[in-house]
Design a protein around this motif. Structure first.
Motif, mmCIF file in Angstrom:
data_model
loop_
_atom_site.group_PDB
_atom_site.id
_atom_site.type_symbol
_atom_site.label_atom_id
_atom_site.label_comp_id
_atom_site.label_asym_id
_atom_site.label_seq_id
_atom_site.Cartn_x
_atom_site.Cartn_y
_atom_site.Cartn_z
ATOM 1 N N GLY A 139 13.153 11.097 16.533
ATOM 2 C CA GLY A 139 13.804 9.887 17.000
ATOM 3 C C GLY A 139 12.811 8.769 17.264
ATOM 4 N N ARG A 140 11.649 9.128 17.796
ATOM 5 C CA ARG A 140 10.620 8.114 18.061
ATOM 6 C C ARG A 140 10.056 7.540 16.760
ATOM 7 N N LEU A 141 10.088 8.330 15.700
ATOM 8 C CA LEU A 141 9.578 7.853 14.420
ATOM 9 C C LEU A 141 10.557 6.930 13.701
ATOM 10 N N ASP A 142 11.809 6.942 14.115
ATOM 11 C CA ASP A 142 12.856 6.179 13.433
ATOM 12 C C ASP A 142 12.479 4.702 13.308
ATOM 13 N N GLU A 147 10.118 -0.020 10.312
ATOM 14 C CA GLU A 147 9.074 -1.046 10.263
ATOM 15 C C GLU A 147 8.292 -0.966 8.950
ATOM 16 N N VAL A 148 7.889 0.242 8.569
ATOM 17 C CA VAL A 148 7.132 0.413 7.319
ATOM 18 C C VAL A 148 7.994 0.028 6.124
ATOM 19 N N THR A 149 9.269 0.413 6.159
ATOM 20 C CA THR A 149 10.168 0.059 5.060
ATOM 21 C C THR A 149 10.267 -1.458 4.919
ATOM 22 N N GLU A 151 8.016 -3.668 5.689
ATOM 23 C CA GLU A 151 6.766 -4.144 5.099
ATOM 24 C C GLU A 151 6.742 -3.904 3.597
ATOM 25 N N LEU A 152 7.253 -2.755 3.164
ATOM 26 C CA LEU A 152 7.275 -2.453 1.738
ATOM 27 C C LEU A 152 8.240 -3.367 0.985
ATOM 28 N N ILE A 153 9.372 -3.686 1.601
ATOM 29 C CA ILE A 153 10.317 -4.610 0.974
ATOM 30 C C ILE A 153 9.658 -5.978 0.777
ATOM 31 N N GLU A 154 8.887 -6.425 1.781
ATOM 32 C CA GLU A 154 8.181 -7.698 1.660
ATOM 33 C C GLU A 154 7.195 -7.668 0.498
ATOM 34 N N ARG A 155 6.491 -6.553 0.348
ATOM 35 C CA ARG A 155 5.537 -6.433 -0.757
ATOM 36 C C ARG A 155 6.251 -6.425 -2.099
ATOM 37 N N LEU A 156 7.367 -5.702 -2.173
ATOM 38 C CA LEU A 156 8.128 -5.663 -3.422
ATOM 39 C C LEU A 156 8.569 -7.059 -3.835
ATOM 40 N N ALA A 157 8.963 -7.861 -2.873
ATOM 41 C CA ALA A 157 9.447 -9.202 -3.172
ATOM 42 C C ALA A 157 8.376 -10.059 -3.842
ATOM 43 N N GLN A 158 7.109 -9.693 -3.639
ATOM 44 C CA GLN A 158 6.007 -10.417 -4.283
ATOM 45 C C GLN A 158 5.700 -9.878 -5.673
ATOM 46 N N SER A 159 6.373 -8.800 -6.052
ATOM 47 C CA SER A 159 6.139 -8.179 -7.366
ATOM 48 C C SER A 159 7.491 -7.910 -8.005
ATOM 49 N N PRO A 160 8.047 -8.883 -8.723
ATOM 50 C CA PRO A 160 9.419 -8.747 -9.224
ATOM 51 C C PRO A 160 9.611 -7.654 -10.270
ATOM 52 N N HIS A 161 8.527 -7.070 -10.788
ATOM 53 C CA HIS A 161 8.652 -5.993 -11.782
ATOM 54 C C HIS A 161 7.827 -4.779 -11.335
ATOM 55 N N THR A 389 16.911 5.121 5.366
ATOM 56 C CA THR A 389 16.299 3.828 5.655
ATOM 57 C C THR A 389 15.798 3.152 4.388
ATOM 58 N N ALA A 390 15.089 3.897 3.557
ATOM 59 C CA ALA A 390 14.495 3.315 2.352
ATOM 60 C C ALA A 390 15.549 2.864 1.345
#
Length: 433
Positions: A139-142, A147-149, A151-161, A389-390
């Protein structure tokens, strides 16, 4: 050293590889499945062929089942123990060869790793790490997973492919397990490489070069684990599964290293497959994805259905410790039973229309993707959180997401997933609270 390693490969994989090839050509569906003959991207017709032979089928050196009830019964029956690949009933020359050619690395699919030992050793190892996987701890890791997800979505948005495996599906579980185990930051870029090189060890009859690469990867992991061992013994770092294993006075260096390597690999390999398999299933079934968008409360059930219909772990095995009768068949002490979990999760007597992907399936959670009994997956709850989450975040952020190439499978029998998922993201949708 290479001659000894090759000899060990010959005994553990080379001879079984040749035998399976012969049996596959003779029409044995189990041998064809294990030998990766036929269509490696679709093992389920071969599992159905095994099902047609009966709930529990006698083969030349083993038993086999894809029956949900039989698999579940054996997994929970303490008259069956774990199957040690180095101690199977092989011809005596092969047994002697295996005994003489231990490469001295901590293999997470050989003893003393907890997945291939029985109680009391299994109980001792598992208790040392279980505190990190209690419901409260998970539960504490939730929030950290979310949060990590993000951050990854933000990174993906900078790489459209992007490649949705290496750039997304792998990065979330790798980050979480690295933090959970307090791994040094400079080891994290290597985790995916180690996982890919070691994953084939769970198959039967792998090629020599694949085996050699896996063992070399384990040597790298050993070096990292020994450094972690020294750090933990010195009191450096927090309260982690590594530190509990290292500071327990009853464990040898080999016991620590084997179980540490297992925690590293098991901490992300199956979750990478879960997320990748889920991406493909949802894109292939747009009606189900549309339903999730209108009924987001179904995401947890969708994860169970993904685990059921395309299990990240396809098989395991157990060995009878005494004579026992199962499904009307007499199994002798020492007999091994191959449990094909991917087939059990498509048992039509348990799951109606089992090949249909249904994110609202009421009994989807009855799958055996995380096994059952004393060896049930320790990190199942964490994997479920990461999957929900992902996948939810990915499809909510990129509603026009699509793959630009045909998905590429990893080519493994047991750990079922994709090696690459090249994608086009489309316009990002900003999700507001």
């Amino acid at each position: 050293m290479q001659i000894g390693l090759w000899s060990r490969w010959l005994a553990l994989h080379g001879v079984p590889r040749a035998f399976l090839g012969i049996q596959a050509r003779r029409g044995d569906p189990m041998a064809a499945l294990l030998a990766n003959h036929g269509r490696p991207d679709d093992p389920y017709p071969l599992m159905e062929a095994i099902r047609q032979q009966g709930p529990l089928v006698r083969k030349r050196y083993t038993w086999a089942t894809v029956d949900h009830g039989v698999c579940r019964e054996i997994l929970r029956d303490n008259r069956f123990g774990i199957t040690d690949p180095t101690a199977m009933e092989l011809p005596k020359p092969l047994q002697a060869l295996i005994a003489r050619t231990d490469p001295g690395v901590s293999n997470p699919v050989e003893p003393p790793a907890m997945v291939v030992v029985d109680p009391p050793d299994h109980t001792r190892y598992r208790q040392l790490v279980a505190q990190s996987f209690t419901p409260r701890a998970i539960g504490r890791l939730d929030s950290r997973v979310a949060e990590v997800t993000g951050e990854l979505i933000e990174r993906l948005a900078q790489s459209p492919h992007p490649d949705l495996i290496s750039d997304f599906a792998a990065q979330l579980p790798i980050t979480i397990i690295a933090e959970l185990l307090d791994l040094p930051a400079d080891t994290r870029p290597h985790l995916l490489e180690w996982g890919h090189s070691g994953a084939p060890l769970l198959d039967v009859g792998i090629p020599w070069r694949t085996y050699r690469s896996a063992i070399n990867g384990l040597r790298d992991i050993d070096r990292v684990n020994q450094e972690n061992f020294r750090r933990a013994r010195a009191g450096v770092g927090g309260d982690t599964p590594f530190s509990r294993l290292a500071t327990d006075g009853s464990l040898s260096d080999r016991e620590f290293s084997a179980n540490a390597a297992l925690l590293i690999g098991a901490g992300f390999e199956t979750t990478v497959n879960l997320i990748g398999n889920g991406i493909v299933l949802l894109l292939q079934n747009p009606d189900q994805l549309a339903r999730l968008r209108s009924e987001p409360e179904l995401w947890p059930t969708a994860i169970e259905e993904i685990l059921r219909i395309d299990s990240p772990v396809q098989m395991t095995a157990r060995t009878a410790t005494v004579d026992v009768q199962i499904a009307g068949e007499q199994i002798s002490a020492g007999d091994m039973v191959g449990l094909f979990l991917g087939g059990a999760n498509r048992d039509p007597r348990v799951f109606g229309d089992p090949a249909r992907f249904d994110i609202g399936r009421e009994n989807a959670r009855e799958h055996l993707a995380f096994a059952s009994g004393v060896h049930a997956c320790l990190g199942a709850a964490l994997a479920r959180i990461e999957g929900v989450t992902a996948l939810r975040a990915l499809f909510e952020a990129f509603p026009d997401l699509d793959l630009t190439e045909t998905p590429s499978r990893r080519g493994l029998v047991n750990l079922r997933g994709y090696s690459t998922l090249p994608a086009q993201l489309g316009i990002r949708r900003v999700v507001t609270a």
